[in-house]
Design a protein around this motif. Structure first.
Motif, mmCIF file in Angstrom:
data_model
loop_
_atom_site.group_PDB
_atom_site.id
_atom_site.type_symbol
_atom_site.label_atom_id
_atom_site.label_comp_id
_atom_site.label_asym_id
_atom_site.label_seq_id
_atom_site.Cartn_x
_atom_site.Cartn_y
_atom_site.Cartn_z
ATOM 1 N N SER A 52 8.799 2.294 6.687
ATOM 2 C CA SER A 52 8.168 1.002 6.396
ATOM 3 C C SER A 52 6.687 1.018 6.753
ATOM 4 N N ASN A 53 6.321 1.717 7.837
ATOM 5 C CA ASN A 53 4.907 1.829 8.205
ATOM 6 C C ASN A 53 4.110 2.587 7.151
ATOM 7 N N GLU A 54 4.701 3.671 6.619
ATOM 8 C CA GLU A 54 4.014 4.429 5.576
ATOM 9 C C GLU A 54 3.871 3.603 4.303
ATOM 10 N N TRP A 55 4.914 2.840 3.979
ATOM 11 C CA TRP A 55 4.840 1.960 2.799
ATOM 12 C C TRP A 55 3.749 0.917 2.996
ATOM 13 N N TRP A 56 3.721 0.297 4.167
ATOM 14 C CA TRP A 56 2.732 -0.748 4.433
ATOM 15 C C TRP A 56 1.313 -0.178 4.391
ATOM 16 N N ARG A 57 1.154 1.018 4.946
ATOM 17 C CA ARG A 57 -0.162 1.651 4.931
ATOM 18 C C ARG A 57 -0.607 1.913 3.493
ATOM 19 N N SER A 58 0.308 2.417 2.669
ATOM 20 C CA SER A 58 -0.061 2.773 1.296
ATOM 21 C C SER A 58 -0.291 1.541 0.426
ATOM 22 N N GLU A 84 -0.191 -4.933 -18.884
ATOM 23 C CA GLU A 84 0.326 -3.610 -19.237
ATOM 24 C C GLU A 84 -0.472 -2.502 -18.559
ATOM 25 N N LYS A 85 -1.795 -2.714 -18.431
ATOM 26 C CA LYS A 85 -2.634 -1.734 -17.735
ATOM 27 C C LYS A 85 -2.203 -1.593 -16.284
ATOM 28 N N TRP A 86 -1.978 -2.705 -15.591
ATOM 29 C CA TRP A 86 -1.601 -2.661 -14.182
ATOM 30 C C TRP A 86 -0.162 -2.186 -14.012
ATOM 31 N N PHE A 87 0.669 -2.450 -14.987
ATOM 32 C CA PHE A 87 2.047 -1.955 -14.950
ATOM 33 C C PHE A 87 2.059 -0.431 -14.901
ATOM 34 N N GLU A 88 1.261 0.201 -15.750
ATOM 35 C CA GLU A 88 1.174 1.663 -15.758
ATOM 36 C C GLU A 88 0.544 2.185 -14.465
ATOM 37 N N TYR A 89 -0.428 1.462 -13.943
ATOM 38 C CA TYR A 89 -1.076 1.880 -12.696
ATOM 39 C C TYR A 89 -0.073 1.926 -11.559
ATOM 40 N N TRP A 90 0.727 0.888 -11.427
ATOM 41 C CA TRP A 90 1.659 0.839 -10.299
ATOM 42 C C TRP A 90 2.843 1.775 -10.475
ATOM 43 N N LYS A 91 3.194 2.092 -11.693
ATOM 44 C CA LYS A 91 4.210 3.131 -11.911
ATOM 45 C C LYS A 91 3.748 4.453 -11.312
ATOM 46 N N LYS A 92 2.518 4.825 -11.591
ATOM 47 C CA LYS A 92 1.988 6.087 -11.069
ATOM 48 C C LYS A 92 1.856 6.051 -9.555
ATOM 49 N N GLU A 93 1.380 4.937 -9.019
ATOM 50 C CA GLU A 93 1.191 4.814 -7.578
ATOM 51 C C GLU A 93 2.510 4.943 -6.823
ATOM 52 N N ARG A 94 3.533 4.303 -7.326
ATOM 53 C CA ARG A 94 4.803 4.281 -6.599
ATOM 54 C C ARG A 94 5.513 5.633 -6.670
ATOM 55 N N CYS A 107 -0.872 -1.879 1.642
ATOM 56 C CA CYS A 107 -1.811 -2.873 2.178
ATOM 57 C C CYS A 107 -3.079 -2.240 2.733
ATOM 58 N N ASN A 108 -2.917 -1.340 3.697
ATOM 59 C CA ASN A 108 -4.083 -0.796 4.388
ATOM 60 C C ASN A 108 -5.004 -0.002 3.476
ATOM 61 N N MET A 109 -4.458 0.588 2.427
ATOM 62 C CA MET A 109 -5.260 1.418 1.522
ATOM 63 C C MET A 109 -5.794 0.635 0.321
ATOM 64 N N ASN A 122 -7.430 -5.428 -1.881
ATOM 65 C CA ASN A 122 -7.006 -6.677 -2.505
ATOM 66 C C ASN A 122 -5.508 -6.938 -2.379
ATOM 67 N N ILE A 123 -4.852 -6.350 -1.367
ATOM 68 C CA ILE A 123 -3.434 -6.619 -1.119
ATOM 69 C C ILE A 123 -3.274 -7.046 0.332
ATOM 70 N N VAL A 124 -2.619 -8.179 0.534
ATOM 71 C CA VAL A 124 -2.416 -8.730 1.869
ATOM 72 C C VAL A 124 -0.927 -8.896 2.129
ATOM 73 N N GLY A 125 -0.582 -9.202 3.370
ATOM 74 C CA GLY A 125 0.820 -9.263 3.760
ATOM 75 C C GLY A 125 1.340 -10.675 3.969
ATOM 76 N N LEU A 126 2.664 -10.766 4.027
ATOM 77 C CA LEU A 126 3.358 -12.034 4.246
ATOM 78 C C LEU A 126 4.689 -11.751 4.931
ATOM 79 N N ASP A 127 5.118 -12.676 5.774
ATOM 80 C CA ASP A 127 6.471 -12.643 6.326
ATOM 81 C C ASP A 127 7.066 -14.023 6.119
ATOM 82 N N ALA A 128 7.774 -14.203 5.011
ATOM 83 C CA ALA A 128 8.325 -15.503 4.646
ATOM 84 C C ALA A 128 9.684 -15.717 5.315
ATOM 85 N N SER A 129 10.058 -16.971 5.457
ATOM 86 C CA SER A 129 11.323 -17.329 6.084
ATOM 87 C C SER A 129 12.512 -16.888 5.230
#
Length: 453
Positions: A52-58, A216-226, A60-62, A65-72
């Motif tokens: 989970s720390n590696e996921w969060w680093r990749s 569609e552009k961002w969809f392809e971007y996040w496919k590669k990132e993940r 949010c920290n990297m 323009n991505i921030v975190g949340l802890d919802a109820s």
């Protein structure tokens, strides 16, 4: 040191190792166990936390323009009406009248359903009925519909209902993302394959808000990132593949959807989903809440629109199982003259291994144990460490191999004289001699350069 051959990986072997070494235990085991629920032991929680720390680093920290949340976990019941879960979050269910076993109708072959004959005992099956997967609970002293709540079946809705709060309070501009790691609950008809499918699980989700037309552009971007995330942590490329959802598979909210699938011992199964959810969720919450959830683009003449959402949704607990299976190896030792000498080793990336460094005194006496503890104390502020002084040094190496410890440090009599130690590498079993003062830097360098052998 090279190896001659490896043995087949089975789920039974992985489960046995998990219990034996304290990764995962059956929930409430002393009472016979609770079906679909599991407890993470000392090594399991370290592995889960590191993933989970590696996921969060990749995620949010990297990214700026991505921030975190802890919802109820408990949310207003109207949330789940707006999301479609109250109406649509169902599985088709049949029961056997004879043996009382329960089955998902969509997992049975059409001929079995037509004949209404139980695949286990041959008894008669009930008619198919819809079964809502949400757990219900109540708040307050009454137990009626006015106090009805649901345990959240996914974490995404907590992000959607907070999207405007987060965007305004953090002055975020599209495109931006909101990430969350948290528990979700589903009343699964069938729980199976260890921790792969359970009633209580954890998700790692990021919802990325974009301008319509740029989805569609961002969809392809996040496919590669993940996909890159898993490869960087040593997941074997041949065990990963993409699965695009066909028209009959697409969820009601999705324009396009892909799953990253991993080849578990039981075959290729979903590990993470990347979905183009369009503006469905925010439009529904606008309708049901009466609140304006449009984004106002101040840099473009105050243009107003409801953002599209690109979702990346991974199961944290499913990731734990995947990394265990990916790391598990039984290999024959090639050059020791013993044809029956095998070792079990978990070849985790050092970034996620539950223990990074084990410090082992050659003997308990003559001050070696005390010196080893001093070395451990110097390293533990930077690395997760272990200490073991019981048994022959070879057996201690094997114990550390079995839980995936990348580095072992042996403290011997020469250490007292020249302040050097033996550093052993898990994957190759190579051993080198180096000064105590250089340990941290060398381990740090090895972690940065690590690649799956």
């Amino acid at each position: 040191m090279e190896t001659k051959e490896t043995r087949e990986i089975t789920m039974e072997k992985v489960v046995s190792l998990c219990k034996r070494r304290g990764f995962v235990f059956q929930s409430s085991e002393i009472y016979g166990g609770q079906n679909g629920a599991w407890d993470y032991g000392p090594l399991g929680i370290e592995l889960k936390r590191n993933i989970s720390n590696e996921w969060w680093r990749s995620m949010c920290n990297m990214h700026d323009n991505i921030v975190g949340l802890d919802a109820s976990i408990l949310m207003h019941p109207r949330v789940w009406e707006a999301s479609g879960h109250v109406e649509n979050f169902t599985d088709p269910l049949v029961d056997c009248k004879k043996c009382k076993q329960r089955f998902r109708a969509d997992h049975l072959d059409p001929e079995t359903l037509e004949k209404k004959c139980c695949p286990e005992c041959g008894g008669e099956l009930t008619d198919t009925r819809k079964f809502n997967l949400m757990f219900k609970t109540h708040i307050g002293p009454t137990d009626d519909n006015s106090s009805l709540l649901y345990l959240r079946p996914e974490t995404a809705q907590g992000i959607y209902v907070n999207y405007k709060n987060i965007q305004q309070s953090n002055r975020l501009k599209i495109p931006f993302g909101i990430a969350q790691i948290g528990k979700a609950f589903r009343n699964e008809i069938v729980t199976k394959n260890f921790i792969f499918r359970t009633c209580e699980f954890e998700q790692m989700e990021m919802q990325f808000f974009v301008k319509p037309g740029e989805d569609e552009k961002w969809f392809e971007y996040w496919k590669k990132e993940r996909l890159s995330f898993y490869q960087q942590l040593g997941v074997r490329p041949e065990r990963l593949r993409w699965h695009q959802h066909g028209k009959d598979e697409l969820a009601h909210y999705a324009k396009d959807a892909y799953d990253i699938e991993y080849e578990f011992p039981m075959g290729f199964k979903e590990l993470e989903g990347i979905h183009n959810r369009t503006d469905f969720d925010l439009r529904r919450h606008t309708e049901y809440s009466g609140k304006d959830l449009q984004y106002i683009d101040q840099e473009n003449n105050n243009e107003r629109y409801i953002p599209y959402i690109i979702e990346t949704s991974a199961g944290l607990t499913r990731n734990v199982l995947m990394f265990l299976c990916n790391a598990y190896v039984e290999e024959k030792i090639a050059d020791n003259g013993n044809d029956d000498d095998w070792r079990t080793v978990l070849k985790f990336s050092p970034k996620i291994a539950p223990i990074t460094v084990a410090v082992l005194p050659l003997m308990k006496k003559d001050g070696l144990a005390e010196l080893a503890q001093e070395i451990r104390n110097e390293l533990r502020s930077e690395f997760t460490t272990d200490y073991d002084q019981a048994g022959a040094i070879g057996k201690r190496y094997r114990r550390q191999d079995e839980v995936g410890t990348p580095f072992c440090i042996t403290v011997d009599y020469d250490t007292k004289e020249d302040k050097t130690v033996t550093l052993r590498f898990r994957d190759t079993m190579e051993q080198i001699r180096l000064p105590i003062s250089e340990l941290a830097a060398r381990i740090r360098s090895e972690i940065a350069q690590w690649k799956l052998q």
